[in-house]
Scaffold this motif. Structure first.
Motif, PDB file in Angstrom:
ATOM      1  N   PHE A 170      10.160 -15.300  -6.874  1.00 20.74           N
ATOM      2  CA  PHE A 170      10.707 -15.717  -5.340  1.00 20.74           C
ATOM      3  C   PHE A 170      10.519 -16.813  -4.915  1.00 20.74           C
ATOM      4  O   PHE A 170       9.282 -17.113  -4.331  1.00 20.74           O
ATOM      5  N   PRO A 182       7.133   1.048  -2.944  1.00 18.45           N
ATOM      6  CA  PRO A 182       6.657   1.488  -4.180  1.00 18.45           C
ATOM      7  C   PRO A 182       6.408   2.741  -4.481  1.00 18.45           C
ATOM      8  O   PRO A 182       6.078   3.657  -3.780  1.00 18.45           O
ATOM      9  N   THR A 185       2.577   2.978  -9.744  1.00 16.38           N
ATOM     10  CA  THR A 185       1.715   2.003 -10.179  1.00 16.38           C
ATOM     11  C   THR A 185       1.155   2.365 -11.692  1.00 16.38           C
ATOM     12  O   THR A 185       0.361   3.414 -11.683  1.00 16.38           O
ATOM     13  N   ILE A 194       3.784  -2.333 -11.170  1.00 18.24           N
ATOM     14  CA  ILE A 194       4.405  -1.808  -9.694  1.00 18.24           C
ATOM     15  C   ILE A 194       5.881  -1.499  -9.721  1.00 18.24           C
ATOM     16  O   ILE A 194       6.415  -2.798 -10.056  1.00 18.24           O
ATOM     17  N   TYR A 196       9.334  -0.590  -7.923  1.00 11.29           N
ATOM     18  CA  TYR A 196       9.564  -0.546  -6.608  1.00 11.29           C
ATOM     19  C   TYR A 196      11.184   0.151  -6.462  1.00 11.29           C
ATOM     20  O   TYR A 196      11.979  -0.389  -7.147  1.00 11.29           O
ATOM     21  N   PRO A 225      -7.293  -8.314   7.062  1.00  9.71           N
ATOM     22  CA  PRO A 225      -7.263  -8.547   5.806  1.00  9.71           C
ATOM     23  C   PRO A 225      -5.866  -9.239   5.472  1.00  9.71           C
ATOM     24  O   PRO A 225      -4.978  -8.890   6.089  1.00  9.71           O
TER      25      PRO A 225
ATOM     26  N   SER B   9      -3.382  -9.643   3.108  1.00 13.13           N
ATOM     27  CA  SER B   9      -2.388  -8.986   2.902  1.00 13.13           C
ATOM     28  C   SER B   9      -1.160  -9.907   2.722  1.00 13.13           C
ATOM     29  O   SER B   9      -1.102 -11.060   3.178  1.00 13.13           O
ATOM     30  N   LEU B  12       5.540  -9.233  -0.910  1.00 15.03           N
ATOM     31  CA  LEU B  12       5.956  -8.973  -2.358  1.00 15.03           C
ATOM     32  C   LEU B  12       6.262 -10.364  -3.052  1.00 15.03           C
ATOM     33  O   LEU B  12       6.343 -10.826  -3.936  1.00 15.03           O
ATOM     34  N   LEU B 156      -5.862  -7.905  -2.899  1.00 11.65           N
ATOM     35  CA  LEU B 156      -4.784  -8.216  -2.462  1.00 11.65           C
ATOM     36  C   LEU B 156      -3.977  -6.970  -1.946  1.00 11.65           C
ATOM     37  O   LEU B 156      -4.095  -5.839  -2.685  1.00 11.65           O
ATOM     38  N   HIS B 157      -3.481  -6.827  -0.726  1.00  9.89           N
ATOM     39  CA  HIS B 157      -2.756  -5.839  -0.187  1.00  9.89           C
ATOM     40  C   HIS B 157      -1.270  -6.198  -0.071  1.00  9.89           C
ATOM     41  O   HIS B 157      -0.939  -6.992   0.698  1.00  9.89           O
ATOM     42  N   ILE B 158      -0.321  -5.616  -1.046  1.00 13.97           N
ATOM     43  CA  ILE B 158       0.706  -5.990  -1.392  1.00 13.97           C
ATOM     44  C   ILE B 158       1.720  -5.138  -0.310  1.00 13.97           C
ATOM     45  O   ILE B 158       1.956  -4.031  -0.835  1.00 13.97           O
ATOM     46  N   THR B 192       0.360  -1.689  -1.693  1.00 15.27           N
ATOM     47  CA  THR B 192      -0.378  -1.342  -2.846  1.00 15.27           C
ATOM     48  C   THR B 192      -1.605  -2.390  -3.039  1.00 15.27           C
ATOM     49  O   THR B 192      -1.304  -3.635  -2.605  1.00 15.27           O
TER      50      THR B 192
END
Lengths: 225, 225
Positions: A170, A182, A185, A194, A196, A225, B9, B12, B156-158, B192
């Protein structure tokens, strides 16, 4: 209902290979595939592990009735795939150069489509005979398919490595946001899968849910976060 | 043994915000946090959901004894955080400009460290009193900490969205590959979470496991997910 699907192995920093087509970065990112029994059997290679990753490859092979790929990928693969390419299904190649169809052993046929991605996908859907159509790549074709709203399902295989440079799945793009959900997983020691559902375009908006009832300042990055 | 941790965070497509600090892309990517009970309670906001995401935020808050952040992030946050910033712990700010420490309500103190990241992390370790040290960001500081080999754990918070442009967590970088191991995955409908142990630098190599015993051509991208 058959789906238009895509799969891609990527590094944690978002590259599907190093700076070159088939290089050390590519080998690292796709290592989990190379080690599976399902993939090695299909290629006629010895060895391979029978594990969750292998089940995932077998599932992909079984679900897919036809493939769509870009011309550059075909050019890179034509010779090494040899007489018995691993697809064993119709492959629609999106290209600007007309060419006679190519029949190989094992059920693989390459058909060259010169009237665009949507046409290639429609032809693949017919050829897939009720099974899914898989967008094989490369990255550029996959991005075009997503932007055109033609992809139903995307599965990323995230290899736990930062490779620092290479070809991005990307890249920066001037388009609306695309929302996904999602749906599955699969956690393994060497790769995280993952899956989607692609929901479609959306417009991003400033939202004030991070603002308190009192009108307190919008939450700032450092405490998130 | 207390760890040096980081959380981020990301979309994708790898962005932690849109092109600006606090913009629609940032709000989309961090939406899952804003909606949690644990985060809203800490900020004194009403509402919030008690779910797996909220548990994860509460876990992070409980595990962290001190924070390290970059100067730019501090500058952006200083005013909006107000008299009672959400950290409730010592915060070490890496900067080139010396400044007197700043004590706020609720246990948050900002100490300005002018002799580098490693020193800031050491001071944070002492201040954390046996708990983890969290690298708050921004992205640039986090990348420096990883490159210096100082990060033990990355989560990581995807968020399932392609935002197309913005600030990348992992930009192109001229460094050795860094290997990680996924240690935990938490799957939720809206985000995720993947936690990684950072193993350290490695040199990527061409490998020939994709080459058959017969010397068949190296596997090509198109037949690999």
């Amino acid at each position: 209902m058959a789906l238009v699907t895509a799969q891609m192995s990527v590094s944690l920093d978002g590259f599907f290979s190093g700076p070159n087509d088939i290089d050390a970065g590519f080998h690292r990112v796709t290592r989990w595939v190379i080690d599976t029994l399902a993939w090695r059997e299909r290629l006629g290679f010895e060895g391979g592990e029978s594990n969750a990753n292998s089940e995932l490859i077998a599932e992909l092979q079984a679900a897919t009735g036809a493939y769509v790929m870009g011309r550059r990928m075909f050019d890179v693969g034509e010779v090494p795939w040899g007489d018995n390419p691993p697809f064993r299904a119709p492959v629609l190649v999106v290209t600007h150069r007309a060419r006679e169809p190519l029949s190989r052993e094992g059920g693989t046929t390459f058909t060259f489509v010169t009237d665009g991605i949507q046409s290639a996908i429609e032809q693949a859907r017919t050829a897939a005979n009720g099974k899914d159509v898989a967008i094989s790549g490369g990255g550029d074709l996959l991005r075009q398919v997503i932007r055109a709203g033609l992809l139903d399902q995307l599965e990323l295989h995230i290899s736990p490595v930062l490779i620092g440079d290479g070809m991005r799945l990307f890249d920066r793009a001037d388009h609306d946001a695309v929302e996904l959900s999602p749906t599955r997983t699969v956690h393994t020691p060497g790769v995280t899968h993952i899956r989607y559902k692609v929901n479609g375009p959306s417009t991003l908006a400033i939202d004030d849910r991070g603002r308190g009832a009192s009108g307190a300042a919008l939450a700032r990055r450092a405490d998130l976060p």
